[in-house]
Design a protein around this motif. Structure first.
Motif, PDB file in Angstrom:
ATOM      1  N   LYS A  50      -8.887  -0.606   0.608  1.00 37.60           N
ATOM      2  CA  LYS A  50      -7.568  -0.867   1.181  1.00 37.60           C
ATOM      3  C   LYS A  50      -7.026  -2.169   0.617  1.00 37.60           C
ATOM      4  O   LYS A  50      -7.766  -3.144   0.465  1.00 37.60           O
ATOM      5  CB  LYS A  50      -7.647  -0.969   2.703  1.00 37.60           C
ATOM      6  N   THR A  51      -5.723  -2.171   0.344  1.00 38.68           N
ATOM      7  CA  THR A  51      -5.094  -3.397  -0.125  1.00 38.68           C
ATOM      8  C   THR A  51      -4.908  -4.343   1.059  1.00 38.68           C
ATOM      9  O   THR A  51      -4.799  -3.903   2.203  1.00 38.68           O
ATOM     10  CB  THR A  51      -3.726  -3.122  -0.766  1.00 38.68           C
ATOM     11  N   ARG A  52      -4.866  -5.617   0.790  1.00 34.90           N
ATOM     12  CA  ARG A  52      -4.715  -6.606   1.864  1.00 34.90           C
ATOM     13  C   ARG A  52      -3.290  -6.632   2.406  1.00 34.90           C
ATOM     14  O   ARG A  52      -3.087  -6.799   3.596  1.00 34.90           O
ATOM     15  CB  ARG A  52      -5.101  -7.986   1.363  1.00 34.90           C
ATOM     16  N   LEU A  58      -6.460   2.630  -1.975  1.00 38.73           N
ATOM     17  CA  LEU A  58      -6.405   2.833  -3.418  1.00 38.73           C
ATOM     18  C   LEU A  58      -7.659   3.556  -3.880  1.00 38.73           C
ATOM     19  O   LEU A  58      -8.776   3.152  -3.554  1.00 38.73           O
ATOM     20  CB  LEU A  58      -6.305   1.486  -4.144  1.00 38.73           C
TER      21      LEU A  58
END
Length: 96
Positions: A50-52, A58
């Protein structure tokens, strides 16, 4: 780390540039090298994070190419490898 965990003791993983890696497989037949390349692709494809900023998930993927080193010097070998990778990337489906 994922790539190293999926290699044999005698194999050597090297970072070529940015997100490009080269795996040297001593005393390995071409078919065995292709099989290992497919296994590495599968291992990478199983990863996601997971992106921050947006918490988007992703999924990762890898392109692989196998070239056999016979009488090539390093420059010739890398040139053939880059051509093989370019061809492999062209055959990947585009992400939306």
């Amino acid at each position: 780390q994922l790539l190293v965990l999926n290699l044999r003791h005698q194999d050597l993983l090297c970072r070529l540039a940015g997100d490009r890696f080269v795996v040297l497989l001593p005393d390995t037949a071409e078919q065995q090298a292709r099989q290992l390349a497919e296994e590495l692709q599968t291992a990478v494809a199983s990863l996601a994070h997971k992106t921050r900023q947006h918490s988007e998930r992703l999924h990762l993927r890898a392109s692989t190419a196998v070239v056999m080193a016979f009488d090539d010097d390093a420059e010739q070998l890398l040139k053939r490898l880059n051509l093989g990778l370019a061809k492999a990337k062209q055959s990947l489906p585009r992400c939306a």
